[in-house]
Design a protein around this motif. Structure first.
Motif, PDB file in Angstrom:
ATOM      1  N   ASP A 194       1.543  -5.573   5.171  1.00 42.32           N
ATOM      2  CA  ASP A 194       1.527  -5.209   6.582  1.00 42.32           C
ATOM      3  C   ASP A 194       2.658  -4.259   6.958  1.00 42.32           C
ATOM      4  N   SER A 195       3.337  -3.727   5.986  1.00 39.72           N
ATOM      5  CA  SER A 195       4.468  -2.840   6.283  1.00 39.72           C
ATOM      6  C   SER A 195       3.951  -1.487   6.757  1.00 39.72           C
ATOM      7  N   SER A 196       4.698  -0.903   7.659  1.00 36.99           N
ATOM      8  CA  SER A 196       4.333   0.409   8.209  1.00 36.99           C
ATOM      9  C   SER A 196       5.054   1.511   7.446  1.00 36.99           C
ATOM     10  N   ALA A 197       4.591   2.731   7.667  1.00 38.41           N
ATOM     11  CA  ALA A 197       5.187   3.875   6.977  1.00 38.41           C
ATOM     12  C   ALA A 197       6.569   4.164   7.535  1.00 38.41           C
ATOM     13  N   PRO A 198       7.469   4.657   6.687  1.00 38.05           N
ATOM     14  CA  PRO A 198       8.798   5.031   7.181  1.00 38.05           C
ATOM     15  C   PRO A 198       8.692   6.128   8.223  1.00 38.05           C
ATOM     16  N   THR A 199       9.555   6.067   9.201  1.00 40.98           N
ATOM     17  CA  THR A 199       9.542   7.046  10.292  1.00 40.98           C
ATOM     18  C   THR A 199      10.741   7.963  10.159  1.00 40.98           C
ATOM     19  N   ALA A 200      10.520   9.199  10.532  1.00 38.40           N
ATOM     20  CA  ALA A 200      11.584  10.198  10.523  1.00 38.40           C
ATOM     21  C   ALA A 200      12.084  10.400  11.940  1.00 38.40           C
TER      22      ALA A 200
ATOM     23  N   PRO B 186       0.832  -1.213   0.000  1.00 36.74           N
ATOM     24  CA  PRO B 186       0.000   0.000   0.000  1.00 36.74           C
ATOM     25  C   PRO B 186       0.862   1.255   0.000  1.00 36.74           C
ATOM     26  N   PRO B 187       0.359   2.337  -0.589  1.00 34.97           N
ATOM     27  CA  PRO B 187       1.099   3.618  -0.529  1.00 34.97           C
ATOM     28  C   PRO B 187       1.232   4.095   0.910  1.00 34.97           C
ATOM     29  N   GLN B 188       2.305   4.771   1.174  1.00 36.83           N
ATOM     30  CA  GLN B 188       2.626   5.215   2.523  1.00 36.83           C
ATOM     31  C   GLN B 188       2.696   6.742   2.562  1.00 36.83           C
ATOM     32  N   SER B 189       2.099   7.296   3.584  1.00 37.80           N
ATOM     33  CA  SER B 189       2.142   8.748   3.799  1.00 37.80           C
ATOM     34  C   SER B 189       3.362   9.094   4.638  1.00 37.80           C
ATOM     35  N   LEU B 190       4.146  10.022   4.153  1.00 36.50           N
ATOM     36  CA  LEU B 190       5.367  10.433   4.837  1.00 36.50           C
ATOM     37  C   LEU B 190       5.108  11.681   5.668  1.00 36.50           C
ATOM     38  N   PRO B 191       5.904  11.892   6.716  1.00 34.46           N
ATOM     39  CA  PRO B 191       5.745  13.121   7.521  1.00 34.46           C
ATOM     40  C   PRO B 191       6.023  14.359   6.670  1.00 34.46           C
ATOM     41  N   SER B 192       5.192  15.346   6.838  1.00 32.96           N
ATOM     42  CA  SER B 192       5.345  16.599   6.100  1.00 32.96           C
ATOM     43  C   SER B 192       6.105  17.614   6.947  1.00 32.96           C
ATOM     44  N   ARG B 193       6.385  18.745   6.349  1.00 33.70           N
ATOM     45  CA  ARG B 193       7.117  19.787   7.068  1.00 33.70           C
ATOM     46  C   ARG B 193       6.304  20.353   8.222  1.00 33.70           C
TER      47      ARG B 193
ATOM     48  N   LEU C 178      15.613  12.794   1.403  1.00 34.83           N
ATOM     49  CA  LEU C 178      14.560  13.544   0.735  1.00 34.83           C
ATOM     50  C   LEU C 178      14.763  15.035   0.978  1.00 34.83           C
ATOM     51  N   PHE C 179      14.688  15.828  -0.103  1.00 35.15           N
ATOM     52  CA  PHE C 179      14.847  17.278  -0.034  1.00 35.15           C
ATOM     53  C   PHE C 179      13.577  17.932  -0.585  1.00 35.15           C
ATOM     54  N   GLN C 180      13.154  18.974   0.125  1.00 37.14           N
ATOM     55  CA  GLN C 180      11.988  19.731  -0.295  1.00 37.14           C
ATOM     56  C   GLN C 180      12.333  21.216  -0.317  1.00 37.14           C
ATOM     57  N   LEU C 181      11.831  21.884  -1.340  1.00 35.08           N
ATOM     58  CA  LEU C 181      12.019  23.331  -1.481  1.00 35.08           C
ATOM     59  C   LEU C 181      10.663  24.014  -1.333  1.00 35.08           C
ATOM     60  N   SER C 182      10.604  24.992  -0.437  1.00 38.93           N
ATOM     61  CA  SER C 182       9.362  25.733  -0.218  1.00 38.93           C
ATOM     62  C   SER C 182       9.384  27.033  -1.012  1.00 38.93           C
ATOM     63  N   ALA C 183       8.208  27.658  -1.122  1.00 38.53           N
ATOM     64  CA  ALA C 183       8.110  28.916  -1.854  1.00 38.53           C
ATOM     65  C   ALA C 183       8.849  30.047  -1.156  1.00 38.53           C
ATOM     66  N   ALA C 184       9.164  29.885   0.141  1.00 38.86           N
ATOM     67  CA  ALA C 184       9.933  30.891   0.868  1.00 38.86           C
ATOM     68  C   ALA C 184      11.426  30.782   0.619  1.00 38.86           C
ATOM     69  N   GLY C 185      11.877  29.773  -0.150  1.00 36.05           N
ATOM     70  CA  GLY C 185      13.299  29.598  -0.438  1.00 36.05           C
ATOM     71  C   GLY C 185      14.027  28.706   0.542  1.00 36.05           C
ATOM     72  N   ASP C 186      13.318  28.000   1.415  1.00 36.28           N
ATOM     73  CA  ASP C 186      13.950  27.105   2.392  1.00 36.28           C
ATOM     74  C   ASP C 186      14.043  25.688   1.822  1.00 36.28           C
ATOM     75  N   VAL C 187      15.178  25.039   2.031  1.00 39.92           N
ATOM     76  CA  VAL C 187      15.399  23.655   1.623  1.00 39.92           C
ATOM     77  C   VAL C 187      15.393  22.793   2.882  1.00 39.92           C
ATOM     78  N   PHE C 188      14.480  21.838   2.941  1.00 38.37           N
ATOM     79  CA  PHE C 188      14.338  20.951   4.097  1.00 38.37           C
ATOM     80  C   PHE C 188      14.799  19.547   3.709  1.00 38.37           C
ATOM     81  N   HIS C 189      15.512  18.916   4.632  1.00 36.59           N
ATOM     82  CA  HIS C 189      15.991  17.549   4.417  1.00 36.59           C
ATOM     83  C   HIS C 189      15.287  16.611   5.370  1.00 36.59           C
ATOM     84  N   GLN C 190      15.038  15.410   4.878  1.00 35.44           N
ATOM     85  CA  GLN C 190      14.369  14.393   5.678  1.00 35.44           C
ATOM     86  C   GLN C 190      14.970  13.033   5.336  1.00 35.44           C
TER      87      GLN C 190
END
Length: 702
Positions: free
Chosen positions: A455-461, A381-388, A432-444
C-alpha cells in the motif's frame, strides 16, 4: 597512372610537375595542416592529383560513395528506431573520502567531447552543494559511456567513445590520472570494470570481438563471433560483463546472453538467457541491457544474480539456473530501458533500490529483497518517479518560442543516470541525477519509505527554495540570446607556386577595398563600396534658351519663317569659305521640297487664330507679287529632279494647301496654275479649291 605517382622508396629527384608523391598525398587527404589553416588546406599535390586522376576517379569514387551512402542511411534508420550508443549511461558518481562527498563525471559541450569532473557535497536536508568550478578533459570523440567502480580501496574510471576507450585512476583527492587509452577500429559498443581485480577492463566491439585488458597482461582477445547467439539478427551491438567467477564473463547480443570462460578454448560457453519460450518472451522481444548485480559485501544480493532488460520486461537470472529467470516483471516503460542502477540499502535490513530509466526520461523505482541464500523478490510494487518533463508546469509561463525551447530541453533523451543515498538519521533521501543529450544535469531529491509495502505510495518530489532558485538561474541562461556565430572566412591558398612570375600590382583608390569588403561579407557590390554616392534627385532639365535648336525651329515655323531658318542653319553649318558638298541622290528630292516651300507662302493655311500679340501675315500690307513665267517655274522644281520622280513630285504638290484653300477665296497665281495644268491630280485640286472643302484621298504606297 604509375608514371605519374611515386610510391614508397627512395626520394625521387625528378622535377616533373606530373609526378605526385603518394605518401604526402595521403597526408594531405588525411587532414595534415602544416601551415595551420583552421578551415581547410589544399596543396598543389591535390590539384595535380585531381587533374591526373580525373578520368579514373569519376567512375571509382562514385561507386565507393554510393556504398558509403547506403551504409550511412541504414545506420541512421537504425538510430531512429533505437539509438543504443549511450547504453549503460554516460553519468557516474565517484564517492569521496567522507560520506556524502564525491564528484559527478559526465560529458558536456556541443559534441559531448569534454569530460567534466564536478565535486558535489550531498546533505540530507538540502540541495546538493557544488564545490567550485568543474575540471574537464578534452577528448577526441563524443563520450558514450562512463563507468566507475571501487575495488580494494582504489577508485577507477572507464570512458567509452565511438572508437576509443580510456581508463583513469582517481586519487583520494579526486584527481584523475590516465592509465591506458585503447583504440577500437570497428567501433566500441560497451565497457565494464571488474569487481574482482583492480584495473581489469572488458571491451566489446561491433565486429563481435570481446577483449580483456589488465595492467599486467595488456590487451587480449577472449571471444569473437560475428554471428548472433540464438537466431539471426542484423544488429552489431555486443555487451560484456563480469560474473561471480573472476575468469568468467557474460557476452550478450540482441538474441541472448552467454557465459564464456576466458581460460578455456574460444567458442565454448553456456547460454545464460535466450529470447524464446524458456523465458516466456514476446514476439520481437530483444535484449537491450545486461548488468551484473552481485557485489562483495555483507548486505548484498546473491553474487550470481544478473539483470537483463528488454523493451517489454525485466528479468533476474541466476548463473546456477540458466535459461529460466527467477523473476520477470513487465516494466511498461514507453521507451527503451537503457539505464539501470542498483543502490545500496538505505539502512540495515531494508531492500535494495533498483532504478530503471528509459531513453525518454521515464523513471521506475524497484525494491529488491533477498539477501544471502533467499530467493530474490520484489518488495512492494514498482513505483513511477516524476520525470523531467513533469516539472514543466512548475516553471513560470513564457512566450511560445521560449516555452518551446524549454520544453525541448526538458524532453531531451536521457543518456546518463546516477544516484546516491547520503547518511541520514531520519527518513532516507535519494539524490538522483540525470544527464540529458543536451548536456544538462538535473537533480531530484526523493524521500524513501522505510518499509515499502503493497500500500505504499510513490516517492514525491518537493520544490525547495534552493531548487527554485537554481532552476530560475538555469532558465535565465537558457533563454539568453546566444552570441552570434563566428563569421566563416574563406580558406586562403598560396599562389606562389602558380603565380610566381607575376608581380602583384598595387591598386589605388577605394574600389579594391570596397570589393574585398563586399566579398568578405558575401553581399552584392554597391555604389557606396566604390566611393560613389547614389544620386537621390535627378538634375532638372535645362530651360529652353537662345541656343535651343528645337525651340528656335518651332518659333520660326509658328511665324512662317521655317525656310529662312533652314537656310540659316545650312549656312552656319557650312561656315565661311566652305563650299557645299555634292548632294547624294537620296537627298535631291528633299532639297527640292525645301526650295519649293521657300517659294510658296503657306502662312495663311498653317496659321493659328489671331492673338493680341501676333497678327496673321495675311493682314499685313504686302507688296504685289509678280508671277514668274511658266518656263522659269518648271525649271525651278525640275532642275535637279530625275524624270522618273517628277510624277511623284507633282502628286505631292497637288496635295499642298495652296492660297486657294484659304477661307477668302484667294486666287492661285497664274504661274502655279500653269505648272499644275499638265497633271490630272492638279486639275482636281484646282476644282476643289473653290467652294468645296478640302478632302484628302489616301494613296497606297506613299
Amino acid at each position: 597512372m604509375l608514371e605519374n605517382f611515386k610510391l614508397e622508396g627512395a626520394r625521387s629527384r625528378s622535377k616533373k610537375k606530373t609526378v605526385v608523391s603518394v605518401k604526402r598525398l595521403l597526408q594531405d587527404l588525411g587532414g595534415h595542416q602544416p601551415w595551420g589553416c583552421p578551415w581547410a588546406y589544399l596543396s598543389h599535390r591535390q590539384r595535380r592529383f585531381s587533374i591526373l586522376g580525373g578520368p579514373i576517379l569519376s567512375t571509382s569514387v562514385a561507386s565507393l560513395l554510393g556504398e558509403l551512402l547506403h551504409e550511412e542511411l541504414a545506420l541512421r534508420w537504425e538510430q531512429l528506431l533505437l539509438d543504443d550508443a549511450c547504453t549503460g549511461g554516460a553519468l557516474a558518481w565517484v564517492p569521496g573520502r567522507t560520506p556524502g562527498a564525491g564528484q559527478l563525471v559526465y560529458p558536456a559541450g556541443g559534441a559531448l567531447d569534454r569530460l567534466y569532473f564536478q565535486k558535489v557535497n550531498l546533505t540530507p536536508g538540502s540541495e546538493p552543494r557544488v564545490l567550485g568550478d568543474p575540471g574537464h578533459i578534452r577528448l577526441r570523440g563524443p563520450v558514450r559511456q562512463v563507468v566507475t567502480r571501487t575495488v580494494q580501496g582504489e577508485a577507477l574510471l572507464a570512458v567509452r567513445s565511438d572508437y576509443h576507450c580510456a581508463l583513469w585512476k582517481v586519487s583520494k583527492q579526486g584527481q584523475p590520472a590516465p592509465l591506458q587509452v585503447l583504440q577500437v577500429e570497428k567501433g566500441a559498443t560497451g565497457i565494464s570494470l571488474s569487481p574482482h581485480l583492480p584495473g581489469e577492463l572488458a571491451i566489446c566491439s561491433r565486429s563481435g570481438a570481446i577483449c580483456l585488458w589488465t595492467p599486467q597482461d595488456g590487451l587480449q582477445q577472449i571471444y569473437k563471433d560475428p554471428e548472433t547467439l540464438v537466431f539471426r539478427d542484423p544488429s552489431p551491438w555486443r555487451w560484456a560483463d563480469f560474473t561471480a567467477h573472476p575468469r568468467v564473463l557474460t557476452v550478450g547480443d540482441r538474441t541472448g546472453v552467454k557465459m564464456v570462460d576466458t581460460q578455456g578454448p574460444q567458442g565454448c560457453g553456456l547460454l545464460l538467457f535466450r529470447g524464446g519460450a524458456e523465458a516466456s518472451c514476446q514476439k520481437g522481444e530483444r535484449v537491450l541491457l545486461t548488468q551484473y548485480l552481485g557485489e562483495c559485501g555483507p548486505e548484498c544480493l546473491h553474487p550470481t544474480l544478473h539483470l537483463i532488460c528488454t523493451q517489454f520486461s525485466l528479468y533476474l537470472v541466476d548463473e546456477r539456473l540458466p535459461l529460466v529467470p527467477l523473476l520477470k516483471w513487465n516494466h511498461g516503460l514507453p521507451s527503451a530501458p537503457l539505464l539501470a542502477r542498483l543502490l545500496p540499502p538505505p539502512r540495515t535490513g531494508l531492500p535494495r533500490p533498483l532504478l530503471l530509466a528509459g531513453q525518454g526520461g521515464e523513471l521506475q523505482l524497484l525494491h529488491i529483497a533477498g539477501e544471502g541464500a533467499s530467493t530474490p523478490r520484489l518488495a512492494g510494487p514498482p513505483q513511477s518517479l516524476p520525470s523531467r518533463s513533469d516539472s514543466l508546469s512548475a516553471f513560470p509561463p513564457l512566450e511560445p518560442k521560449s516555452q518551446w525551447r524549454l520544453q525541448e530541453r526538458l524532453t531531451a533523451p536521457a543518456i546518463g543516470l546516477a544516484a546516491a543515498i547520503p547518511p541520514s538519521a531520519n527518513t532516507p533521501v535519494l539524490s538522483l541525477f540525470q544527464l540529458s543529450a543536451a548536456g544538462d544535469v538535473f537533480h531530484q531529491g526523493l524521500h524513501l519509505q522505510a518499509d515499502p509495502g503493497p500500500d505504499s505510495s510513490a516517492p514525491t518530489a518537493s520544490w525547495t527554495p534552493q531548487a527554485t532558485a537554481s532552476c530560475s538561474r538555469w532558465l535565465k541562461a537558457l533563454l539568453e540570446v546566444p552570441p552570434a556565430p563566428p563569421v566563416w572566412a574563406a580558406p586562403t591558398f598560396s599562389h606562389r607556386r602558380l603565380l610566381g612570375c607575376f608581380e602583384p600590382q598595387k591598386a589605388e583608390g577605394k574600389a579594391p577595398e570596397g570589393l574585398r569588403t563586399a566579398m568578405a561579407k558575401g553581399r552584392l557590390l554597391q555604389l557606396r563600396d566604390l566611393g560613389l554616392l547614389p544620386t537621390e534627385e535627378r538634375a532638372p532639365a535645362p530651360e529652353p534658351g537662345p541656343e535651343d535648336e528645337l525651340s528656335e525651329r518651332l518659333e520660326a515655323a509658328w511665324e512662317g519663317q521655317a525656310a529662312a531658318w533652314w537656310e540659316r542653319r545650312r549656312g552656319s553649318s557650312l561656315g565661311p569659305g566652305k563650299q557645299p558638298k555634292r548632294h547624294k541622290r537620296r537627298t535631291q528630292l528633299s532639297n527640292t521640297f525645301s526650295s519649293l516651300s521657300g517659294r510658296l507662302d503657306l502662312s495663311d493655311a498653317a496659321s493659328p487664330p489671331p492673338s493680341p500679340e501676333r497678327t496673321l501675315p495675311a493682314a499685313r500690307p504686302q507688296p504685289p507679287v509678280t508671277p514668274p513665267s511658266q518656263e522659269s517655274t518648271q525649271e525651278l522644281w525640275a532642275r535637279a529632279v530625275p524624270s522618273e520622280r517628277q510624277q511623284t513630285l507633282r502628286d505631292y504638290m497637288a496635295e499642298l494647301p495652296l492660297r486657294g484653300d484659304a477661307p477668302g477665296g484667294a486666287s492661285v497665281p497664274s504661274s502655279q496654275t500653269s505648272s499644275v495644268r499638265a497633271t490630272p491630280s492638279r486639275q482636281r485640286a484646282a476644282v476643289r479649291s473653290g467652294s468645296q472643302p478640302h478632302c484628302k484621298k489616301p494613296r497606297m504606297g506613299f
